[in-house]
Design a protein around this motif. Structure first.
Motif, PDB file in Angstrom:
ATOM      1  N   CYS A  20       0.844  -1.092   0.205  1.00  0.00           N
ATOM      2  CA  CYS A  20       0.122  -0.035  -0.333  1.00  0.00           C
ATOM      3  C   CYS A  20       1.051   1.464  -0.078  1.00  0.00           C
ATOM      4  N   LEU A 180     -10.310 -13.202  -4.613  1.00  0.00           N
ATOM      5  CA  LEU A 180     -10.080 -11.626  -4.282  1.00  0.00           C
ATOM      6  C   LEU A 180      -9.747 -10.685  -5.257  1.00  0.00           C
ATOM      7  N   THR A 183     -12.577  -7.975  -6.918  1.00  0.00           N
ATOM      8  CA  THR A 183     -12.943  -6.707  -5.937  1.00  0.00           C
ATOM      9  C   THR A 183     -11.311  -5.834  -6.070  1.00  0.00           C
ATOM     10  N   LEU A 185      -9.637  -4.810  -3.718  1.00  0.00           N
ATOM     11  CA  LEU A 185      -8.839  -4.304  -2.339  1.00  0.00           C
ATOM     12  C   LEU A 185      -7.365  -4.557  -2.474  1.00  0.00           C
ATOM     13  N   LYS A 188      -4.252  -7.663  -2.353  1.00  0.00           N
ATOM     14  CA  LYS A 188      -4.572  -9.146  -2.289  1.00  0.00           C
ATOM     15  C   LYS A 188      -3.828 -10.090  -2.198  1.00  0.00           C
ATOM     16  N   ILE A 191      -3.420 -10.389   1.762  1.00  0.00           N
ATOM     17  CA  ILE A 191      -4.623 -10.945   2.082  1.00  0.00           C
ATOM     18  C   ILE A 191      -5.150 -12.383   1.822  1.00  0.00           C
TER      19      ILE A 191
END
Length: 204
Positions: A20, A180, A183, A185, A188, A191
């Motif tokens: 991130c 995932l 999505t 998100l 991934k 996660i």
């Protein structure tokens, strides 16, 4: 064993945070696909990006990968009681994955750090992208290693050759990642990895 699995889960969470730091700026998510289309777009995308975030991601990411690396190696050792061949495949795959992905993570952070630090010029863009493309093999080899590890684990579980219930084959980064993908998100893969190790922590 359980402690190592929990450490691996935490490692994936930390690595997701590092992803991130490379994919977001204070203004929101970086449009990295759009940035590759033109020098002007790339300068605009990285205009508000704090260069220290890339450095933090590089440093923290190395330790995060080391942390979840213990989980992959531990699962390889655990598999020895069921199949020496499967254990060997998982161990070699894990080593290939971990070594390659550390290098790839450093490269990704370094590319962004260099581009911003050198003033987001056209020359900086060309040098950064050339460096990334010439080291892309680390990503490819790393993910081939990871896929080999995960597929071997799935086969062993789904065929009932381990102490895990057969339905536990879904507690695996590969099928979790597929779920995932649609999505929005971030991080991934990490996660999915965190969920896998948390699930194995509960089951084993």
């Amino acid at each position: 064993m359980k402690t190592v699995l929990l450490i691996a889960c935490i490692g994936h969470i930390l690595c997701g945070i590092c992803d991130c730091l490379l994919g977001y700026s204070p203004d929101g998510r970086l449009d990295l696909k759009g940035a590759l289309k033109s020098p002007e777009k790339m300068r605009e995308v990285f205009s508000g990006y704090p260069v220290k975030w890339a450095m933090i991601s590089i440093m923290l990411g190395v330790y995060a990968i080391t942390a979840f690396g213990f989980g992959y190696l531990s699962l390889s050792r655990w598999m020895e009681q069921y199949s020496a061949t499967a254990a060997a495949v998982m161990y070699i795959s894990a080593v290939v994955f971990l070594i390659s992905i550390v290098v790839h993570h450093i490269v990704c952070g370094l590319v962004e750090w260099l581009y911003v630090r050198l003033g987001r010029t056209d020359e900086a863009r060309e040098a950064a992208l050339e460096f990334q493309m010439k080291t892309i093999a680390t990503m490819i080899v790393g993910y081939v290693g990871l896929a080999s590890f995960l597929i071997t684990l799935i086969i062993m579980v789904i065929t009932g050759r381990t102490s895990l219930p057969q339905w536990a084959c879904v507690i695996n980064t590969l099928p979790l990642m597929i779920l995932l993908l649609p999505t929005k998100l971030p991080a991934k893969g990490n996660i999915a990895g965190a969920i896998m190790y948390l699930g194995l922590f509960i089951l084993l």
